[in-house]
Design an enzyme around this catalytic site. Structure first.
Site, short mmCIF file in Angstrom:
data_model
loop_
_atom_site.label_atom_id
_atom_site.label_comp_id
_atom_site.label_asym_id
_atom_site.label_seq_id
_atom_site.Cartn_x
_atom_site.Cartn_y
_atom_site.Cartn_z
N SER A 84 0.81 -1.23 0.00
CA SER A 84 0.00 0.00 0.00
C SER A 84 0.84 1.27 0.00
CB SER A 84 -0.88 -0.02 1.26
OG SER A 84 -1.42 1.25 1.49
N GLU A 105 0.18 3.62 1.77
CA GLU A 105 0.25 4.06 3.17
C GLU A 105 1.65 3.84 3.74
OE1 GLU A 105 -2.04 5.34 5.77
OE2 GLU A 105 -2.74 6.13 3.87
N TYR A 141 -1.44 0.50 10.54
CA TYR A 141 -1.72 -0.19 9.27
C TYR A 141 -0.52 -0.04 8.32
CZ TYR A 141 -3.58 -0.89 4.55
OH TYR A 141 -3.76 -1.30 3.26
P1 NAP Z 1 -11.39 -4.87 1.87
O1 NAP Z 1 -12.54 -4.54 0.99
O2 NAP Z 1 -11.33 -4.31 3.25
O3 NAP Z 1 -11.28 -6.47 1.96
C1 NAP Z 1 -10.46 -7.10 2.90
C2 NAP Z 1 -10.64 -8.60 2.79
O4 NAP Z 1 -9.77 -9.24 3.74
C3 NAP Z 1 -12.06 -9.09 3.09
O5 NAP Z 1 -12.37 -10.12 2.17
C4 NAP Z 1 -11.91 -9.68 4.49
O6 NAP Z 1 -12.83 -10.71 4.76
C5 NAP Z 1 -10.51 -10.27 4.41
N1 NAP Z 1 -9.90 -10.54 5.71
C6 NAP Z 1 -9.65 -9.65 6.70
N2 NAP Z 1 -9.05 -10.27 7.72
C7 NAP Z 1 -8.91 -11.57 7.39
C8 NAP Z 1 -8.36 -12.71 8.03
N3 NAP Z 1 -7.83 -12.65 9.25
N4 NAP Z 1 -8.37 -13.90 7.37
C9 NAP Z 1 -8.92 -13.99 6.15
N5 NAP Z 1 -9.48 -12.95 5.49
C10 NAP Z 1 -9.46 -11.75 6.11
O7 NAP Z 1 -10.01 -4.45 1.17
P2 NAP Z 1 -9.71 -4.05 -0.36
O8 NAP Z 1 -9.96 -2.59 -0.55
O9 NAP Z 1 -10.34 -5.02 -1.25
O10 NAP Z 1 -8.12 -4.22 -0.40
C11 NAP Z 1 -7.52 -5.48 -0.71
C12 NAP Z 1 -6.10 -5.48 -0.17
O11 NAP Z 1 -5.34 -4.43 -0.76
C13 NAP Z 1 -5.96 -5.27 1.34
O12 NAP Z 1 -4.86 -6.03 1.77
C14 NAP Z 1 -5.67 -3.80 1.47
O13 NAP Z 1 -5.00 -3.54 2.68
C15 NAP Z 1 -4.81 -3.59 0.25
N6 NAP Z 1 -4.82 -2.26 -0.34
C16 NAP Z 1 -6.00 -1.66 -0.65
C17 NAP Z 1 -5.99 -0.42 -1.27
C18 NAP Z 1 -7.27 0.27 -1.66
O14 NAP Z 1 -7.22 1.48 -1.92
N7 NAP Z 1 -8.39 -0.44 -1.75
C19 NAP Z 1 -4.76 0.20 -1.58
C20 NAP Z 1 -3.58 -0.47 -1.26
C21 NAP Z 1 -3.60 -1.70 -0.67
P3 NAP Z 1 -14.25 -10.47 5.51
O15 NAP Z 1 -15.24 -10.27 4.42
O16 NAP Z 1 -14.39 -11.75 6.26
O17 NAP Z 1 -14.08 -9.27 6.40
O1 F7E Z 2 -9.13 8.07 3.78
C1 F7E Z 2 -9.57 11.63 4.82
C2 F7E Z 2 -8.65 10.78 5.66
O2 F7E Z 2 -10.17 6.04 4.77
C3 F7E Z 2 -8.61 8.93 2.77
C4 F7E Z 2 -7.27 2.03 2.38
O3 F7E Z 2 -7.78 1.30 1.27
O4 F7E Z 2 -6.07 3.52 0.95
C5 F7E Z 2 -7.04 3.46 1.98
O5 F7E Z 2 -6.60 4.18 3.12
C6 F7E Z 2 -8.38 10.32 3.31
C7 F7E Z 2 -7.61 10.37 4.65
O6 F7E Z 2 -8.45 5.82 2.91
C8 F7E Z 2 -12.87 11.37 6.29
O7 F7E Z 2 -8.15 11.53 6.77
C9 F7E Z 2 -11.54 12.96 5.64
O8 F7E Z 2 -6.62 11.36 4.58
O9 F7E Z 2 -10.67 6.63 2.35
P1 F7E Z 2 -9.71 6.60 3.47
P2 F7E Z 2 -6.91 5.73 3.36
O10 F7E Z 2 -6.72 5.96 4.81
O11 F7E Z 2 -6.13 6.57 2.43
C10 F7E Z 2 -4.78 2.97 1.28
C11 F7E Z 2 -3.91 3.07 0.07
C12 F7E Z 2 -4.88 1.62 1.86
O12 F7E Z 2 -3.99 0.79 1.69
C13 F7E Z 2 -5.98 1.38 2.85
O13 F7E Z 2 -6.22 -0.02 3.00
O14 F7E Z 2 -9.64 10.92 3.58
N1 F7E Z 2 -10.92 11.78 5.39
N2 F7E Z 2 -12.74 12.74 6.20
C14 F7E Z 2 -11.72 10.76 5.76
N3 F7E Z 2 -11.55 9.43 5.70
C15 F7E Z 2 -12.56 8.64 6.17
N4 F7E Z 2 -12.44 7.29 6.09
N5 F7E Z 2 -13.72 9.20 6.70
C16 F7E Z 2 -13.92 10.55 6.78
O15 F7E Z 2 -14.94 11.02 7.27
#
Ligand code: NAP
Ligand code: F7E
Length: 321
Positions: free
Chosen positions: A125, A127, A149
């Site tokens: 990520s 992050e 995270y």
């Molecule tokens: P998501 O919608 O939160 O999905 C997370 C998945 O992980 C769900 O299927 C959840 O299952 C499963 N899970 C959580 N804990 C588990 C455990 N202990 N054992 C088995 N399964 C488990 O996340 P996403 O947005 O699709 O992201 C996919 C991956 O990419 C994650 O690793 C995330 O951190 C990473 N990532 C996401 C982004 C983004 O912007 N979306 C960016 C960079 C990296 P349940 O349904 O059972 O909860």
């Molecule tokens: O926040 C600001 C908040 O929760 C984005 C995950 O998929 O991407 C995701 O992480 C921004 C932050 O995503 C609210 O402070 C303002 O600056 O949508 P977010 P994230 O934290 O960037 C990375 C790449 C991952 O890997 C993670 O798994 O938005 N913000 N107001 C808010 N955010 C939330 N959630 N809620 C608010 O009300």
């Protein structure tokens, strides 16, 4: 013909559902790992349930990973499962490390034991860049994570690289910047905004409470990003890649686009709420996807505006049904 069998952890999540669709369209046999719950959580994959096979397992349980791999006999593993919501990582830092960091080692050890020829994708990520040390961020930019995270993901990245170098595994780390879709979890800011806009438009709500409107993110479309995951595992040699659009937007711009699309003035509805301010913020993320473009031939197709409008339309349709 080469066997094409994929094993996806996190298949019930946003990315897991898009990746499963993509791999099915490419002729893969797709297995997904799911953990038990007392309620149905297959909403994102309900339309493909008859085409995939689910195996119970949990990143906390090493034995379940080994037996799932023995059963599926995959050629590719996509490790998408994680505790992925950044604010929860301050509330549950130890559990976040168990899933998001040590879970990666458990999966890599299981691969080593069951079949070291399996190709492995780790969902890393942006992050990890946190308090950014360089703009834009590339594969060479040092990490400075700002949340438990981000710290856990940095561990997952380094252990993936280490297993590649120590054991010659085909293990890659995809450093993906934020990617969204109508299937995004409701707590993430893009979906919170598009769901909030739809509720206000339909008279179900009057206001939307948000935190830091000045935070900047590089937001792309999840459907485009899963294509990059697959491409990384089809290369001759394993390597790590940044996947991003190369453009950054503020949360305020996101809010403006979503409210404009619904014909409303955001300033009349958005309220600032300190409850959504984080203990430490990532202020500015902007990725440099040049390596992915040159080596994978990957480029995003859906623009930020298109994606936000698609999400607003989808939430209005869902809430009107
Ligand atoms: P998501 O919608 O939160 O999905 C997370 C998945 O992980 C769900 O299927 C959840 O299952 C499963 N899970 C959580 N804990 C588990 C455990 N202990 N054992 C088995 N399964 C488990 O996340 P996403 O947005 O699709 O992201 C996919 C991956 O990419 C994650 O690793 C995330 O951190 C990473 N990532 C996401 C982004 C983004 O912007 N979306 C960016 C960079 C990296 P349940 O349904 O059972 O909860
Ligand atoms: O926040 C600001 C908040 O929760 C984005 C995950 O998929 O991407 C995701 O992480 C921004 C932050 O995503 C609210 O402070 C303002 O600056 O949508 P977010 P994230 O934290 O960037 C990375 C790449 C991952 O890997 C993670 O798994 O938005 N913000 N107001 C808010 N955010 C939330 N959630 N809620 C608010 O009300």
């Amino acid at each position: 013909m080469d066997r094409k069998v994929a094993f996806i952890t996190g298949i019930t999540g946003q990315d897991g559902s898009y990746l499963a669709e993509l791999l099915l369209s490419k002729g893969y046999k797709v297995f997904g790992m799911v953990r038990r719950a007392s309620v149905d959580k297959y909403e994102r994959i309900s339309h493909i349930m008859d085409k995939i096979e689910l195996i119970q397992g949990d990143l906390l349980d090493q034995y379940s990973l080994i037996s799932a791999l023995k059963k599926a006999q995959p050629t590719e593993v996509y490790n998408l499962a994680a505790q992925s919501f950044v604010p929860t990582s301050w509330a549950q830092p130890v559990l976040t490390s168990e899933f998001t960091a040590i879970g990666v080692t458990r999966m890599l050890e299981s691969i080593r034991l069951v079949d070291p020829k399996i190709r492995f994708y780790q969902a890393s990520s942006s992050e990890m860049y946190g308090k950014v040390l360089e703009v834009p961020q590339s594969e060479a930019t040092p990490f400075y994570p700002r949340s438990p995270y981000g710290v856990a993901k940095a561990y997952g990245h380094y252990i993936t690289v280490n297993y590649r170098e120590s054991y010659n595994l085909f293990a890659v780390s995809g450093i993906l910047f934020n990617h969204e879709s109508p299937r995004r979890g409701l707590e993430f800011v893009t979906r919170k905004v598009t769901d909030g806009v739809a509720r206000i438009k339909l008279g179900l709500s009057k206001e939307l409470r948000l935190g830091n409107l000045d935070a900047q993110r590089d937001w792309g479309f999840a459907g485009d990003y899963v294509e990059a995951m697959w491409l990384m595992l089809q290369q001759d040699t394993p390597d790590d890649y940044v996947i991003a659009t190369g453009e950054t937007r503020t949360v305020k711009e996101l809010v403006q686009i979503a409210f404009d699309h619904a014909g409303m003035d955001w300033e009349k509805h958005v309220k600032l709420d300190p409850a959504f301010i984080r203990p430490a913020e990532v202020d500015l993320l902007i990725g440099d996807p040049a390596k992915a473009k040159n080596k994978l031939g990957w480029a995003p197709k859906v623009s930020f505006e298109q994606m936000i409008r698609m999400m607003v339309d989808s939430d209005v349709a869902r809430l009107s049904a």
